[in-house]
Enzyme design. Sequence first.
Site, mmCIF file in Angstrom:
data_model
loop_
_atom_site.group_PDB
_atom_site.id
_atom_site.type_symbol
_atom_site.label_atom_id
_atom_site.label_comp_id
_atom_site.label_asym_id
_atom_site.label_seq_id
_atom_site.Cartn_x
_atom_site.Cartn_y
_atom_site.Cartn_z
ATOM 1 N N ASN A 144 3.133 -1.061 1.948
ATOM 2 C CA ASN A 144 4.536 -1.175 1.544
ATOM 3 C C ASN A 144 4.630 -0.655 0.108
ATOM 4 O OD1 ASN A 144 7.097 -1.959 0.823
ATOM 5 N ND2 ASN A 144 6.704 -4.168 0.950
ATOM 6 N N TRP A 145 5.134 0.546 -0.018
ATOM 7 C CA TRP A 145 5.165 1.173 -1.351
ATOM 8 C C TRP A 145 6.270 0.596 -2.229
ATOM 9 C CZ3 TRP A 145 4.522 7.205 -0.299
ATOM 10 C CH2 TRP A 145 3.305 7.403 0.373
ATOM 11 N N LYS A 146 7.178 -0.159 -1.634
ATOM 12 C CA LYS A 146 8.321 -0.735 -2.362
ATOM 13 C C LYS A 146 9.068 0.382 -3.107
ATOM 14 C CE LYS A 146 5.940 -5.088 -2.385
ATOM 15 N NZ LYS A 146 5.717 -6.400 -2.991
ATOM 16 N N HIS A 168 11.428 -8.809 4.526
ATOM 17 C CA HIS A 168 10.511 -8.974 3.396
ATOM 18 C C HIS A 168 11.120 -9.983 2.429
ATOM 19 C CE1 HIS A 168 8.164 -8.193 -0.183
ATOM 20 N NE2 HIS A 168 7.262 -7.655 0.599
ATOM 21 N N GLU A 176 11.326 -10.065 -0.663
ATOM 22 C CA GLU A 176 12.146 -9.485 -1.741
ATOM 23 C C GLU A 176 13.552 -9.171 -1.241
ATOM 24 O OE1 GLU A 176 9.358 -6.400 -2.818
ATOM 25 O OE2 GLU A 176 7.999 -7.934 -3.578
ATOM 26 N N GLU A 182 3.507 -13.456 4.580
ATOM 27 C CA GLU A 182 3.343 -13.169 3.160
ATOM 28 C C GLU A 182 3.824 -14.354 2.329
ATOM 29 O OE1 GLU A 182 3.326 -8.629 2.478
ATOM 30 O OE2 GLU A 182 5.385 -9.289 2.533
ATOM 31 N N GLY A 228 2.282 -9.785 -5.352
ATOM 32 C CA GLY A 228 2.296 -9.135 -6.655
ATOM 33 C C GLY A 228 1.842 -10.034 -7.792
ATOM 34 N N SER A 282 -1.164 -9.770 -2.511
ATOM 35 C CA SER A 282 -2.324 -9.454 -3.367
ATOM 36 C C SER A 282 -3.597 -9.170 -2.570
ATOM 37 C CB SER A 282 -2.550 -10.560 -4.395
ATOM 38 O OG SER A 282 -1.410 -10.668 -5.241
ATOM 39 N N GLY A 303 0.908 -4.226 -0.725
ATOM 40 C CA GLY A 303 1.861 -3.699 -1.702
ATOM 41 C C GLY A 303 1.138 -2.878 -2.752
ATOM 42 N N GLY A 304 0.857 -3.497 -3.879
ATOM 43 C CA GLY A 304 0.259 -2.804 -5.020
ATOM 44 C C GLY A 304 -0.936 -1.923 -4.671
HETATM 45 P P1 PGA Z 1 1.299 -7.111 -2.946
HETATM 46 O O1 PGA Z 1 2.611 -7.015 -2.036
HETATM 47 O O2 PGA Z 1 0.154 -6.610 -2.103
HETATM 48 O O3 PGA Z 1 1.574 -6.230 -4.119
HETATM 49 O O4 PGA Z 1 1.136 -8.547 -3.310
HETATM 50 C C1 PGA Z 1 2.574 -7.276 -0.666
HETATM 51 C C2 PGA Z 1 3.960 -7.154 -0.081
HETATM 52 O O5 PGA Z 1 4.931 -7.616 -0.701
HETATM 53 O O6 PGA Z 1 4.137 -6.587 1.008
#
Ligand code: PGA
Length: 252
Positions: free
Chosen positions: A9-11, A96, A98, A168, A174, A213, A234-235
């Site tokens: 997930n590149w956000k 998600h 967010e 998640e 993050g 993470s 994500g990251g």
């Molecule tokens: P993260 O994000 O790996 O940066 O914690 C995961 C996500 O929100 O899908």
Amino acid sequence: MRKKIVAGNWKMNTTPVEGVELAKNVVAGRGEVCSCVDFIVCPPFTHLSEVVKVTRGSGIAVGAQNCAAEAKGAYTGEVSAQMIASLGVEYVILGHSERREYYGETSKTLNAKMEQAYANGLTPIYCVGEKLDEREAGKHFDVVKAQLEEVVYNLTEEQFAKLVVAYEPVWAIGTGKTATAEQAQEIHAFIREVLRARFGAKADDTAILYGGSCKPSNAAEIFAKADVDGGLIGGAALKAEDFLAIGKGFSK
Ligand code: PGA
């Protein structure tokens, strides 16, 4: 046999040029990881078309990070599931944390988005997960159960057969804080139980991904757990090397 999936997930990261470069690097390293792992990259809308082109035939699928709840019309700024699917995109991340937190997505909105996704042949990656205060209060099982009952329970059996679920914990996204492999297994097994209560043995075929993470140094331990079928990253998905290394974390 359940699928093993590593989804990135590149956000809201990378320009289109950077995103294409990242996708090309993932394609270049794909051969080093077992073909038994399904890789999915989920760039921003603006790069979907180009990323579909550079990943074509590589065994890497493309997903969007969201889609509109409506089919078409006067919804300024929205992007429909049909538009996304027409580019050759196969997946869409829905629910998600967010999106739930910053854009007020509720189960009602998510039911409509799921319908749009399925109606256009997209496979949803439906996210669930509790916040820190909810975990500390011991409410994480109830929160996750409600997120499943209010949305996934409304699917038909045919729709459910395509679904991917991502657990998640919001406190791990993050933050560098990861759920322990035991915490992940405990709640993944619970999620499968909740799905089984509605869809029976079909829930044994559902891929349930861990997110929060997840990185090369902890993926193997988490993925070794019986009910963890991969990760939503994500990251660490923003570096091709790390993203692919996470895919090497499967030992089962
Ligand atoms: P993260 O994000 O790996 O940066 O914690 C995961 C996500 O929100 O899908």
